[in-house]
Motif scaffolding. Structure first.
Motif, PDB file in Angstrom:
ATOM      1  N   LEU A 211      -1.757 -12.408  -8.101  1.00  0.00           N
ATOM      2  CA  LEU A 211      -2.296 -12.275  -6.809  1.00  0.00           C
ATOM      3  C   LEU A 211      -1.768 -11.446  -5.926  1.00  0.00           C
ATOM      4  O   LEU A 211      -2.544 -10.470  -5.227  1.00  0.00           O
ATOM      5  N   ILE A 212      -0.502 -11.335  -5.636  1.00  0.00           N
ATOM      6  CA  ILE A 212       0.151 -10.478  -4.749  1.00  0.00           C
ATOM      7  C   ILE A 212      -0.211  -8.903  -5.353  1.00  0.00           C
ATOM      8  O   ILE A 212      -0.346  -7.936  -4.591  1.00  0.00           O
ATOM      9  N   ASP A 213       0.045  -8.889  -6.683  1.00  0.00           N
ATOM     10  CA  ASP A 213      -0.186  -7.614  -7.467  1.00  0.00           C
ATOM     11  C   ASP A 213      -1.269  -6.896  -7.014  1.00  0.00           C
ATOM     12  O   ASP A 213      -1.608  -5.857  -6.767  1.00  0.00           O
ATOM     13  N   ALA A 214      -2.584  -7.763  -7.208  1.00  0.00           N
ATOM     14  CA  ALA A 214      -3.861  -7.338  -6.922  1.00  0.00           C
ATOM     15  C   ALA A 214      -3.927  -7.118  -5.712  1.00  0.00           C
ATOM     16  O   ALA A 214      -4.754  -5.874  -5.454  1.00  0.00           O
ATOM     17  N   LEU A 215      -3.511  -7.842  -4.475  1.00  0.00           N
ATOM     18  CA  LEU A 215      -3.757  -7.365  -3.267  1.00  0.00           C
ATOM     19  C   LEU A 215      -3.102  -6.062  -2.931  1.00  0.00           C
ATOM     20  O   LEU A 215      -3.524  -5.274  -2.293  1.00  0.00           O
ATOM     21  N   ALA A 216      -1.849  -5.926  -3.469  1.00  0.00           N
ATOM     22  CA  ALA A 216      -1.019  -4.553  -3.283  1.00  0.00           C
ATOM     23  C   ALA A 216      -1.913  -3.335  -3.549  1.00  0.00           C
ATOM     24  O   ALA A 216      -1.672  -2.513  -3.116  1.00  0.00           O
ATOM     25  N   THR A 217      -2.533  -3.673  -4.517  1.00  0.00           N
ATOM     26  CA  THR A 217      -3.411  -2.262  -5.097  1.00  0.00           C
ATOM     27  C   THR A 217      -4.271  -1.492  -4.009  1.00  0.00           C
ATOM     28  O   THR A 217      -4.242  -0.404  -4.118  1.00  0.00           O
ATOM     29  N   HIS A 218      -4.523  -2.452  -3.304  1.00  0.00           N
ATOM     30  CA  HIS A 218      -5.555  -1.861  -2.258  1.00  0.00           C
ATOM     31  C   HIS A 218      -5.061  -2.060  -0.691  1.00  0.00           C
ATOM     32  O   HIS A 218      -5.799  -1.784   0.233  1.00  0.00           O
ATOM     33  N   SER A 219      -3.544  -2.673  -0.768  1.00  0.00           N
ATOM     34  CA  SER A 219      -3.223  -2.942   0.857  1.00  0.00           C
ATOM     35  C   SER A 219      -1.858  -2.416   0.856  1.00  0.00           C
ATOM     36  O   SER A 219      -0.865  -2.865   0.329  1.00  0.00           O
ATOM     37  N   GLU A 220      -1.651  -1.379   1.850  1.00  0.00           N
ATOM     38  CA  GLU A 220      -0.244  -0.748   2.089  1.00  0.00           C
ATOM     39  C   GLU A 220       0.678  -1.661   2.841  1.00  0.00           C
ATOM     40  O   GLU A 220       1.784  -1.863   2.219  1.00  0.00           O
ATOM     41  N   GLU A 221       0.104  -2.777   3.594  1.00  0.00           N
ATOM     42  CA  GLU A 221       0.877  -3.787   4.361  1.00  0.00           C
ATOM     43  C   GLU A 221       1.635  -4.592   3.135  1.00  0.00           C
ATOM     44  O   GLU A 221       2.636  -4.690   3.155  1.00  0.00           O
ATOM     45  N   ILE A 222       0.708  -5.128   2.142  1.00  0.00           N
ATOM     46  CA  ILE A 222       1.348  -5.783   1.146  1.00  0.00           C
ATOM     47  C   ILE A 222       2.415  -5.280   0.425  1.00  0.00           C
ATOM     48  O   ILE A 222       3.643  -5.617   0.060  1.00  0.00           O
ATOM     49  N   THR A 223       1.940  -4.038   0.270  1.00  0.00           N
ATOM     50  CA  THR A 223       2.879  -3.228  -0.759  1.00  0.00           C
ATOM     51  C   THR A 223       4.192  -2.839   0.022  1.00  0.00           C
ATOM     52  O   THR A 223       5.246  -3.034  -0.591  1.00  0.00           O
ATOM     53  N   ASN A 224       4.297  -2.594   1.044  1.00  0.00           N
ATOM     54  CA  ASN A 224       5.508  -2.406   1.894  1.00  0.00           C
ATOM     55  C   ASN A 224       6.644  -3.538   1.871  1.00  0.00           C
ATOM     56  O   ASN A 224       7.464  -3.402   1.661  1.00  0.00           O
ATOM     57  N   LEU A 225       5.720  -4.802   2.273  1.00  0.00           N
ATOM     58  CA  LEU A 225       6.696  -5.841   2.556  1.00  0.00           C
ATOM     59  C   LEU A 225       7.115  -6.280   1.033  1.00  0.00           C
ATOM     60  O   LEU A 225       8.194  -6.541   0.726  1.00  0.00           O
ATOM     61  N   PHE A 226       6.586  -6.012  -0.092  1.00  0.00           N
ATOM     62  CA  PHE A 226       6.852  -6.395  -1.493  1.00  0.00           C
ATOM     63  C   PHE A 226       8.006  -5.444  -1.632  1.00  0.00           C
ATOM     64  O   PHE A 226       8.890  -5.745  -2.260  1.00  0.00           O
ATOM     65  N   LEU A 227       7.755  -4.026  -1.474  1.00  0.00           N
ATOM     66  CA  LEU A 227       8.951  -2.802  -1.764  1.00  0.00           C
ATOM     67  C   LEU A 227      10.277  -3.241  -1.094  1.00  0.00           C
ATOM     68  O   LEU A 227      11.314  -3.084  -1.475  1.00  0.00           O
ATOM     69  N   ASN A 228       9.872  -3.760   0.222  1.00  0.00           N
ATOM     70  CA  ASN A 228      11.310  -4.021   1.096  1.00  0.00           C
ATOM     71  C   ASN A 228      11.784  -5.321   0.869  1.00  0.00           C
ATOM     72  O   ASN A 228      12.649  -5.825   1.786  1.00  0.00           O
ATOM     73  N   GLU A 229      11.148  -6.000   0.096  1.00  0.00           N
ATOM     74  CA  GLU A 229      11.702  -7.527  -0.559  1.00  0.00           C
ATOM     75  C   GLU A 229      11.458  -8.385   0.852  1.00  0.00           C
ATOM     76  O   GLU A 229      12.412  -9.260   1.051  1.00  0.00           O
ATOM     77  N   GLU A 230      10.546  -8.198   1.668  1.00  0.00           N
ATOM     78  CA  GLU A 230      10.290  -9.118   2.853  1.00  0.00           C
ATOM     79  C   GLU A 230       9.427 -10.297   2.522  1.00  0.00           C
ATOM     80  O   GLU A 230       8.579 -10.078   1.563  1.00  0.00           O
ATOM     81  N   GLN A 231       9.436 -11.232   3.352  1.00  0.00           N
ATOM     82  CA  GLN A 231       8.621 -12.120   2.811  1.00  0.00           C
ATOM     83  C   GLN A 231       6.966 -11.998   3.249  1.00  0.00           C
ATOM     84  O   GLN A 231       6.431 -11.444   4.363  1.00  0.00           O
ATOM     85  N   ILE A 232       6.195 -12.425   2.294  1.00  0.00           N
ATOM     86  CA  ILE A 232       4.717 -12.068   2.474  1.00  0.00           C
ATOM     87  C   ILE A 232       4.299 -13.563   2.789  1.00  0.00           C
ATOM     88  O   ILE A 232       4.248 -14.399   2.065  1.00  0.00           O
ATOM     89  N   THR A 233       3.708 -13.846   3.943  1.00  0.00           N
ATOM     90  CA  THR A 233       3.158 -15.058   4.454  1.00  0.00           C
ATOM     91  C   THR A 233       1.872 -15.280   4.230  1.00  0.00           C
ATOM     92  O   THR A 233       0.967 -14.364   3.662  1.00  0.00           O
TER      93      THR A 233
END
Length: 675
Positions: A211-233
């Motif tokens: 789910l996170i992967d699919a959203l990150a494809t089109h969302s910069e915000e989710i991608t940045n949170l994922f790469l910075n290992e921050e919590q995705i709420t």
């Protein structure tokens, strides 16, 4: 109601996927009804027509309004049977979101594909709901794969099932990572939330990552949170999902078993979370008929009043019920509106909020809302309601051509007028139903989308309208077209009531690609010629297309162009040009190699693997062309094209070939030259 808190949604699917059952649960859990109706018992709220309750299918789209978590939800439950595809078409035209219901066993069935592509055409965001998870053969993940391959969509599960078939007992919410269970003792009203058990942890985390992967494809915000290992709420996920659902990048997928009252409340939450409000969808476009310019119409209560009549239904006591979607501004009870298509003023005597076949009065309907207008005499499906000062035309709906016809005649002379009146009412209600008298035989012919469609309409004529009538056997409704490009000049001259009238014009007719429809253009522009002359010519061409060329069948796929017109002010009259255009079209088409076309149907046969050879052979013997087949475990689906003429009585032959275990569905595909 604040526009941001409004949702206009539809529920669409293949027949028997569980649309009406799901809608009944939505109404129950949102407090609109106090008991759950069942399709099998014939007591559902949405299937209110006698025939719907008897046949156990939805025939007309029913509208209702309910409330969930401070949001107003206008719902339209649409039919699943291919013969009533026009009901789906006109509903999708006015919706801002659609729940696509899939059967966990049948997956993406033929009519699912049809309605999905209709939703594509009208740019309607979708949520997928995989129903019947408790049925033998249910496979959630196989349906996800089919949505990808068959519909070309990007399904993103936000829930996964706990168990399947007889072990299905709840769902895992991938956003909150909780297990949800429904209490059977109170009809599923109580939902128990539990933390993930160790048995489900690995699978839940795997699908949450997807789910996170699919959203990150089109969302910069989710991608940045994922790469910075921050919590995705939860908020991050819901925000990205909403944006991507509205822009058609993803389709959130939920699951449940509506009949067992499992999974419906999260579906209502998803409607509120991920579907757009009326002011969040792109502005609708309208045409200014005075200059043919396209105008953007944002959804604002303060804008110019503009509404679309998307359905007309006849009520014995109230007359015509006109279902209207407001795109801009507002209309009040007892006000006058301008029917832009008909160029006539009409009066609204009352405005109603519908709950299927019950209603409550409203003083005013505003932009974004759906209501019913009472009192309008001329309005038809597709008409635009606006103001005389600034007339604007919203895009009309496109309906398929009827392909099957039967002869009908009144039993007595007293039934004759009653039958004529009834057919006019039905034609106004249903754009795919046509009635006309055959000039050669004098027979009254009614045409529709299929045997079931005509059967339902004939039953309504006999029982609901109580008309005594005799009905013939179904016949194929053919079409005529041309094969060559031809130019023809026609001169018309007459003496009418002592006055000489004349008209001369040149038409070019040419064949168009199959399925392109008919077109009329004028490439000549003589400013001396009044607009009413051009209108008379266009009217004549449209009437001539309906009247056929050689055999009297309606014309299809013909392009007509007015390339020259001669005008004599002293002898010109609209009647002369109308008559001249009619003759010119007829003569031009007769020279252009006229041909008869027959309807070719897209046929999908579902059969156990053992009978595939027999089924293919049966269809080939009738002149059908096999296009291919899909295998789903022990079941195969054969895809084919076949002329409608050979499909009468096919269900009986199919049952005897397969010991009653095979079934088929068919829908109109295209017209082809008759062999």
């Amino acid at each position: 109601m604040d526009l941001h808190r409004m949702r206009n949604i539809g529920i669409m699917a293949h027949i028997d996927a569980g649309k009406t059952t799901t809608t009944e649960r939505i109404l129950f859990y949102s407090g609109k009804t106090y008991k759950i109706g069942e399709v099998d018992d014939g007591n559902t709220v949405m299937d209110w027509m006698d025939q719907e309750q008897e046949r156990g299918i939805t025939i007309v789209s029913a509208a209702t309004t309910t409330f969930w978590k401070d949001h107003q939800i206008n719902i339209i439950d649409t039919p699943g049977h291919v013969d009533f595809t026009a009901e789906v078409e006109r509903s999708l035209r006015v919706l801002d979101g659609a729940i696509a219901v899939f059967c966990a066993v049948g997956g993406v069935e033929p009519q699912s594909e049809t309605v999905w592509h209709q939703a594509d055409r009208y740019h309607v965001p979708r949520i997928a709901y995989i129903n019947k998870m408790d049925r033998p053969g249910a496979n959630f993940f196989a349906v996800i794969e089919e949505i990808k391959t068959k519909l070309g969509a990007n399904p993103v599960p936000i829930e996964i099932p706990i168990g399947a078939e007889d072990t299905f007992k709840g769902v895992i919410d991938l956003i909150t990572l909780e297990e949800l269970y429904w209490n059977p003792d109170d009809d599923g009203q109580t939902i128990t939330k539990k933390p993930l058990s160790s048995d489900h942890e690995a699978l839940a985390h795997e699908w949450r990552e997807k789910l996170i992967d699919a959203l990150a494809t089109h969302s910069e915000e989710i991608t940045n949170l994922f790469l910075n290992e921050e919590q995705i709420t939860e908020e991050h996920i819901r925000k990205a999902l909403r944006e991507q659902t509205i822009t058609f990048k993803t389709v959130p997928v939920l699951c449940g078993a509506s009949r067992r009252n499992i999974g419906v409340q999260p579906l209502l939450d998803a409607v509120v979370h991920y579907f757009p409000a009326p002011d969040e969808v792109p502005p609708t476009h309208a045409i200014d008929p005075r200059n043919d310019q396209s105008v953007e119409i944002p959804c604002k209560e303060s804008g110019i009043p503009l509404g679309l009549v998307f359905k007309v239904q006849y009520d014995r006591e109230m007359g015509n019920l006109c279902y209207v979607r407001m795109y801009s501004g507002s209309f009040k009870t007892a006000s006058t509106v301008f029917n832009v298509a008909k160029k006539k003023r009409e009066r609204i005597t009352r405005i109603l909020r519908m709950h299927t076949n019950k209603s409550e009065p409203m003083d005013e309907v505003k932009a974004g809302d759906i209501a019913v207008f009472i009192g309008m005499k001329l309005a038809q499906t597709g008409d635009t309601l606006g103001t005389e000062g600034k007339p604007l035309l919203l895009e009309r709906m496109h309906f398929p051509e009827p392909v099957i016809s039967v002869a009908i005649e009144p039993k007595t002379m007293s039934d004759r007028d009653k039958l004529k009146e009834t057919l006019e009412i039905l034609a106004k209600e249903d754009p795919t139903f046509k009635a006309a008298e055959n000039e050669e035989t004098g027979q009254l012919i009614i045409r529709g989308m299929g045997e079931l469609h005509l059967d339902v309409l004939v039953t309504r004529i006999l029982r609901e309208f109580k008309v005594g009538a005799k009905v013939g056997n179904p016949q194929v409704s053919y079409r005529e077209s041309i094969t060559m490009e031809v130019e023809h000049t026609e001169h018309y001259e007459r003496n009418l009531a002592g006055k000489d009238i004349e008209a001369t014009l040149t038409l070019r007719v040419k064949p168009l690609a199959r399925g392109a429809g008919n077109t009329y253009t004028k490439s000549v522009r003589n400013h001396e010629v009044p607009e009413e002359i051009y209108e008379a010519i266009e009217r004549a061409i449209n009437n001539a297309m309906n009247g056929g060329i050689v055999l009297g069948y309606p014309c299809v796929d013909i392009g007509v162009e007015l390339i020259d017109i001669e005008y004599n002010e002293l002898k010109a009259s609209p009647f002369a040009y109308e008559a001249c255009a009619n003759i010119a079209f007829d003569e031009a088409c007769r020279k252009a190699g006229p041909v008869v076309l027959e309807p070719i149907m897209k046929v999908d046969i579902t059969t156990p693997h053992d009978y595939v050879g027999n089924v293919m052979s049966l269809l080939s013997q009738r002149g059908g062309i096999i296009l291919g087949s899909d295998s789903r475990g022990t079941i195969d689906v054969v895809h084919a094209h076949a002329p409608l003429a050979v499909m009468f009585g096919f269900s009986t032959s199919l049952r005897s070939e397969s010991q009653g275990r095979a079934s088929f569905s068919m829908e109109f595909s295209h017209f082809e030259q008759k062999r």
